[in-house]
Design a protein around this motif. Sequence first.
Motif, PDB file in Angstrom:
ATOM      1  N   ALA A 236       0.940  -1.223   0.091  1.00 37.50           N
ATOM      2  CA  ALA A 236      -0.034  -0.076   0.018  1.00 37.50           C
ATOM      3  C   ALA A 236       0.961   1.292  -0.009  1.00 37.50           C
ATOM      4  CB  ALA A 236      -0.881   0.058   1.150  1.00 37.50           C
ATOM      5  N   ALA A 237       1.786   1.174   0.736  1.00 39.29           N
ATOM      6  CA  ALA A 237       2.701   2.467   1.050  1.00 39.29           C
ATOM      7  C   ALA A 237       3.563   2.834  -0.454  1.00 39.29           C
ATOM      8  CB  ALA A 237       4.063   2.151   1.874  1.00 39.29           C
ATOM      9  N   ALA A 238       3.706   1.670  -1.350  1.00 45.23           N
ATOM     10  CA  ALA A 238       4.194   1.909  -2.535  1.00 45.23           C
ATOM     11  C   ALA A 238       3.525   2.350  -3.742  1.00 45.23           C
ATOM     12  CB  ALA A 238       5.346   0.645  -2.752  1.00 45.23           C
ATOM     13  N   GLY A 239       2.136   1.993  -3.613  1.00 46.44           N
ATOM     14  CA  GLY A 239       1.403   2.212  -4.687  1.00 46.44           C
ATOM     15  C   GLY A 239       0.160   2.912  -4.338  1.00 46.44           C
ATOM     16  N   ASN A 240      -0.897   2.513  -5.340  1.00 48.71           N
ATOM     17  CA  ASN A 240      -2.155   3.341  -5.236  1.00 48.71           C
ATOM     18  C   ASN A 240      -3.176   2.507  -4.816  1.00 48.71           C
ATOM     19  OD1 ASN A 240      -1.566   5.992  -6.312  1.00 48.71           O
ATOM     20  ND2 ASN A 240      -1.128   5.030  -8.286  1.00 48.71           N
ATOM     21  N   ALA A 241      -2.748   1.314  -4.161  1.00 48.35           N
ATOM     22  CA  ALA A 241      -4.055   0.542  -3.401  1.00 48.35           C
ATOM     23  C   ALA A 241      -4.138   0.791  -1.839  1.00 48.35           C
ATOM     24  CB  ALA A 241      -3.675  -0.859  -3.663  1.00 48.35           C
ATOM     25  N   ALA A 242      -5.253   0.793  -1.353  1.00 48.53           N
ATOM     26  CA  ALA A 242      -5.752   0.875  -0.124  1.00 48.53           C
ATOM     27  C   ALA A 242      -5.635  -0.387   0.731  1.00 48.53           C
ATOM     28  CB  ALA A 242      -7.138   1.409   0.206  1.00 48.53           C
ATOM     29  N   THR A 243      -5.299  -0.319   1.914  1.00 40.80           N
ATOM     30  CA  THR A 243      -5.237  -1.727   2.723  1.00 40.80           C
ATOM     31  C   THR A 243      -5.901  -1.512   4.072  1.00 40.80           C
ATOM     32  OG1 THR A 243      -4.144  -3.754   3.405  1.00 40.80           O
ATOM     33  CG2 THR A 243      -3.181  -1.421   4.003  1.00 40.80           C
ATOM     34  N   VAL A 244      -6.200  -2.549   4.813  1.00 38.56           N
ATOM     35  CA  VAL A 244      -6.960  -2.480   5.906  1.00 38.56           C
ATOM     36  C   VAL A 244      -6.319  -3.146   7.094  1.00 38.56           C
ATOM     37  CG1 VAL A 244      -8.672  -4.288   5.577  1.00 38.56           C
ATOM     38  CG2 VAL A 244      -9.023  -2.414   7.502  1.00 38.56           C
ATOM     39  N   VAL A 245      -5.728  -2.557   8.292  1.00 37.73           N
ATOM     40  CA  VAL A 245      -4.928  -3.219   9.191  1.00 37.73           C
ATOM     41  C   VAL A 245      -5.457  -2.870  10.471  1.00 37.73           C
ATOM     42  CG1 VAL A 245      -3.052  -3.728   7.717  1.00 37.73           C
ATOM     43  CG2 VAL A 245      -3.121  -1.481   8.888  1.00 37.73           C
ATOM     44  N   SER A 246      -4.897  -3.222  11.721  1.00 34.78           N
ATOM     45  CA  SER A 246      -5.257  -2.870  13.080  1.00 34.78           C
ATOM     46  C   SER A 246      -4.561  -1.606  13.142  1.00 34.78           C
ATOM     47  CB  SER A 246      -4.435  -3.942  13.890  1.00 34.78           C
ATOM     48  OG  SER A 246      -4.357  -3.525  15.381  1.00 34.78           O
ATOM     49  N   SER A 247      -5.246  -0.782  13.964  1.00 35.72           N
ATOM     50  CA  SER A 247      -4.469   0.544  14.336  1.00 35.72           C
ATOM     51  C   SER A 247      -3.185   0.363  14.986  1.00 35.72           C
ATOM     52  CB  SER A 247      -5.477   1.332  15.229  1.00 35.72           C
ATOM     53  OG  SER A 247      -5.675   0.469  16.351  1.00 35.72           O
ATOM     54  N   SER A 248      -2.865  -0.755  15.796  1.00 39.41           N
ATOM     55  CA  SER A 248      -1.635  -1.102  16.418  1.00 39.41           C
ATOM     56  C   SER A 248      -0.324  -1.236  15.480  1.00 39.41           C
ATOM     57  CB  SER A 248      -1.534  -2.429  17.309  1.00 39.41           C
ATOM     58  OG  SER A 248      -2.558  -2.291  18.132  1.00 39.41           O
ATOM     59  N   VAL A 249      -0.797  -1.762  13.943  1.00 42.82           N
ATOM     60  CA  VAL A 249       0.180  -2.013  13.185  1.00 42.82           C
ATOM     61  C   VAL A 249       0.126  -0.697  12.363  1.00 42.82           C
ATOM     62  CG1 VAL A 249       0.639  -3.299  11.124  1.00 42.82           C
ATOM     63  CG2 VAL A 249      -0.679  -4.318  12.898  1.00 42.82           C
ATOM     64  N   ALA A 250      -0.857   0.037  12.188  1.00 40.94           N
ATOM     65  CA  ALA A 250      -0.641   1.301  11.191  1.00 40.94           C
ATOM     66  C   ALA A 250       0.053   2.435  11.725  1.00 40.94           C
ATOM     67  CB  ALA A 250      -1.978   1.517  10.733  1.00 40.94           C
ATOM     68  N   LEU A 251      -0.316   2.646  13.171  1.00 39.77           N
ATOM     69  CA  LEU A 251       0.158   3.971  13.740  1.00 39.77           C
ATOM     70  C   LEU A 251       1.654   4.289  13.543  1.00 39.77           C
ATOM     71  CD1 LEU A 251      -2.102   3.917  16.648  1.00 39.77           C
ATOM     72  CD2 LEU A 251      -2.281   5.352  14.777  1.00 39.77           C
ATOM     73  N   PRO A 252       2.450   3.257  13.970  1.00 36.50           N
ATOM     74  CA  PRO A 252       4.037   3.682  13.455  1.00 36.50           C
ATOM     75  C   PRO A 252       4.209   4.362  12.124  1.00 36.50           C
ATOM     76  CG  PRO A 252       3.840   1.511  14.680  1.00 36.50           C
ATOM     77  CD  PRO A 252       2.359   1.776  14.322  1.00 36.50           C
TER      78      PRO A 252
END
Length: 305
Positions: A236-252
């Motif tokens: 997701a960080a490298a492209g134009n697609a979205a993803t869904v993860v736990s907030s614990s994973v995403a926040l950093p």
Amino acid sequence: MTFEQLRIFVAVAQREHLTRAAEIINLTPSAVSAAIKNLETFYGVELFHRVGRRIELTDTGRIFLVEARATLARARAAELTLAELGGLQRGTLNVSASQTIASYWLPPVLMRFHDQYPRIEINLVIGNTKNVSDAIVEGAADLGFIEGEINEPALMMREIARDALMVVVGPDHIWATSQDALSFDDLITHSSWVLRETGSGTRSEFENAIKRAGYNPDTLNVVLTLPSNESVISAAAAGNAATVVSSSVALPFIEQGRLFRASITLPERSFMMLHHKERHHSRAASVLADIALNRHLPAKSISAP
């Protein structure tokens, strides 16, 4: 047939890879290969297909895996019984957990248990929600920890925490800088997606939220399916697609500016602890369960049963 041969077979069968199994159980690849070959030769069966440099379970191997896991589970139960009689001085506790819990929520719980009972070895196996459920049903694990709920009549489930799912995108995605609130219709029609594999708690909870909103999750434009939180975040960080993860994973990653939170709030989900309804709950498992249920209390307030 020895317990060591069974242990080696299960390790190889779970990974379908000799070298990785050898690393996990601290044996040389040649010793692992010899143990498997001895089993096959003595009983006149083929447990694995050799496909080039890869190995795959045969139908015979898949059937035997169920029995091997059950046998090892009974042996571990006997070991824990003796450990309990000795005041939890020695033994092994087998735990299975899904990725988000294993990486972010469970480690402090395991460390608190280790501080109380340093001679009880904790064997943690990480998989997706279905893997964890199967491990408890088959007796390969004493306790399981998953994200969300699962429909398995043989298992007892208890909530241990709440977690927020978060839709995140890379800096080049149109949602990265948008201040407009998104709807579920936007999720369906205005983005491609990178998601975890079918069977993961994160994906199933996201799809359940879409269903509750009145949409069909099969209409999501899923361009990649990947097996870990780290892989979907990197994609997701490298492209134009979205993803869904736990907030614990995403926040950093959000704090680093590598990901951006999309303007939509998803329902909270539960972190659940699993154990088998009919199998003996060992004293070691009971202690770990109490610590998990009281994770935010001071360590001195938790006592062994």
